[in-house]
Design an enzyme around this catalytic site. Structure first.
Site, PDB file in Angstrom:
ATOM      1  N   SER A 168       0.869  -1.201   0.261  1.00 25.65           N
ATOM      2  CA  SER A 168      -0.004  -0.095   0.095  1.00 25.65           C
ATOM      3  C   SER A 168       0.574   1.306   0.044  1.00 25.65           C
ATOM      4  CB  SER A 168      -0.720   0.167   1.174  1.00 25.65           C
ATOM      5  OG  SER A 168      -1.671  -1.215   1.357  1.00 25.65           O
TER       6      SER A 168
HETATM    7  N1  SAH Z   1      -0.480  -4.821   4.214  1.00 22.41           N
HETATM    8  C1  SAH Z   1       0.171  -5.307   3.061  1.00 22.41           C
HETATM    9  C2  SAH Z   1      -0.655  -4.775   1.897  1.00 22.41           C
HETATM   10  C3  SAH Z   1      -1.529  -5.866   1.766  1.00 22.41           C
HETATM   11  S1  SAH Z   1      -2.247  -6.063  -0.073  1.00 22.41           S
HETATM   12  C4  SAH Z   1       1.530  -4.481   3.069  1.00 22.41           C
HETATM   13  O1  SAH Z   1       1.769  -3.531   3.832  1.00 22.41           O
HETATM   14  O2  SAH Z   1       2.164  -4.559   1.983  1.00 22.41           O
HETATM   15  C5  SAH Z   1      -3.488  -7.091   0.393  1.00 22.41           C
HETATM   16  C6  SAH Z   1      -3.129  -8.614   1.052  1.00 22.41           C
HETATM   17  O3  SAH Z   1      -4.150  -9.081   1.405  1.00 22.41           O
HETATM   18  C7  SAH Z   1      -2.378  -9.226   0.000  1.00 22.41           C
HETATM   19  O4  SAH Z   1      -1.150  -9.685   0.215  1.00 22.41           O
HETATM   20  C8  SAH Z   1      -3.439 -10.503  -0.249  1.00 22.41           C
HETATM   21  O5  SAH Z   1      -2.915 -11.595  -0.794  1.00 22.41           O
HETATM   22  C9  SAH Z   1      -4.121 -10.499   1.148  1.00 22.41           C
HETATM   23  N2  SAH Z   1      -5.180 -11.261   1.314  1.00 22.41           N
HETATM   24  C10 SAH Z   1      -6.524 -11.081   0.655  1.00 22.41           C
HETATM   25  N3  SAH Z   1      -7.464 -11.890   1.108  1.00 22.41           N
HETATM   26  C11 SAH Z   1      -6.816 -12.372   2.270  1.00 22.41           C
HETATM   27  C12 SAH Z   1      -7.498 -13.444   3.429  1.00 22.41           C
HETATM   28  N4  SAH Z   1      -8.626 -13.711   3.084  1.00 22.41           N
HETATM   29  N5  SAH Z   1      -6.766 -13.832   4.113  1.00 22.41           N
HETATM   30  C13 SAH Z   1      -5.520 -13.244   4.311  1.00 22.41           C
HETATM   31  N6  SAH Z   1      -4.809 -12.436   3.364  1.00 22.41           N
HETATM   32  C14 SAH Z   1      -5.567 -11.904   2.443  1.00 22.41           C
END
Ligand code: SAH
Length: 212
Positions: free
Chosen positions: A63
């Site tokens: 992000s």
């Molecule tokens: N917090 C992260 C950005 C996240 S992008 C950072 O600082 O880089 C969103 C993330 O959520 C992705 O890695 C995706 O794989 C994960 N995600 C999506 N659905 C999910 C779920 N049901 N459980 C766990 N992770 C999930």
């Protein structure tokens, strides 16, 4: 060890964020302490201290620092002890939280991303982040209740079981999908009721079910 030049770069970065979003001293210090360049793909390192989101593996994104800052501010972390994050991704948001909370729990559904995030935490000597490969929509019952819960992926609706895992008086922050828009929404648990406060629009990848 962070050298002086890098320290100045990180402080300038934290200043850039703080000029857009008022940060508490603890949140400012976290941004000035965590080297974001270690969380982005090598080819993007020169952009690590810009205020932009960047692509990572598996079609996911780290992000924008402004988004990480907003989510952290809306968690109102002062006086909270532990936090659960859903969507560890690169691990950057969790690393920021690790400087503010005593214990951080973060769940990711893509194994390849979680492996890399864990290596980064190790390299940075961060020992208060607990990771789990799972569908984070189920939360992490073993360590509940959590004082704070952060959704790092957008969702149409927060699963009821996550509110069950939120401590009394606890805060959950999530990007909620409304039509074509996503709204960062702050939820507060107050006895049997959940108070909901929409904050501002945002852009996250959508939550998915199951693990990969
Ligand atoms: N917090 C992260 C950005 C996240 S992008 C950072 O600082 O880089 C969103 C993330 O959520 C992705 O890695 C995706 O794989 C994960 N995600 C999506 N659905 C999910 C779920 N049901 N459980 C766990 N992770 C999930």
């Amino acid at each position: 060890m962070i050298d002086r030049a890098k320290q100045i770069k990180l402080e300038n970065f934290a200043d850039d964020i703080a000029s857009e979003i008022p940060l508490t001293p603890a949140i400012y210090r976290a941004f000035a302490a965590i080297e974001r360049e270690l969380f982005v793909p090598v080819g993007f390192r020169h952009w690590a201290y810009r205020l932009d989101a960047l692509p990572i593996k598996a079609n996911q994104w780290i992000s924008s620092p402004l988004t990480v800052a907003k989510m952290t501010v809306y968690l109102e972390p002062d006086d909270a002890d532990n936090v659960l994050e859903i969507g560890c991704g690169s691990g950057y948001q969790a690393a920021i939280l690790s400087r503010i909370f005593r214990r951080v729990f973060t769940v990711e559904r893509i194994d390849a991303l979680l492996k890399e995030a864990k290596e980064r935490f190790k390299k940075l000597d961060i020992h208060n982040i607990h990771t789990r490969l799972d569908d984070g929509q189920r939360g992490w019952r073993q360590y509940a209740p959590f004082d704070r819960i952060l959704f790092s992926a957008s969702t149409p609706k927060v699963p009821e079981s996550l509110f069950d895992q939120l401590a009394e008086g606890g805060i959950l922050v999530a990007p909620i999908e409304r039509g074509n828009e996503q709204i960062i929404t702050q939820f507060r648990k107050n006895g049997d009721t959940i108070l909901e406060e929409p904050k501002e629009s945002c852009l996250f990848v959508p939550v998915k079910s199951g693990i990969e």
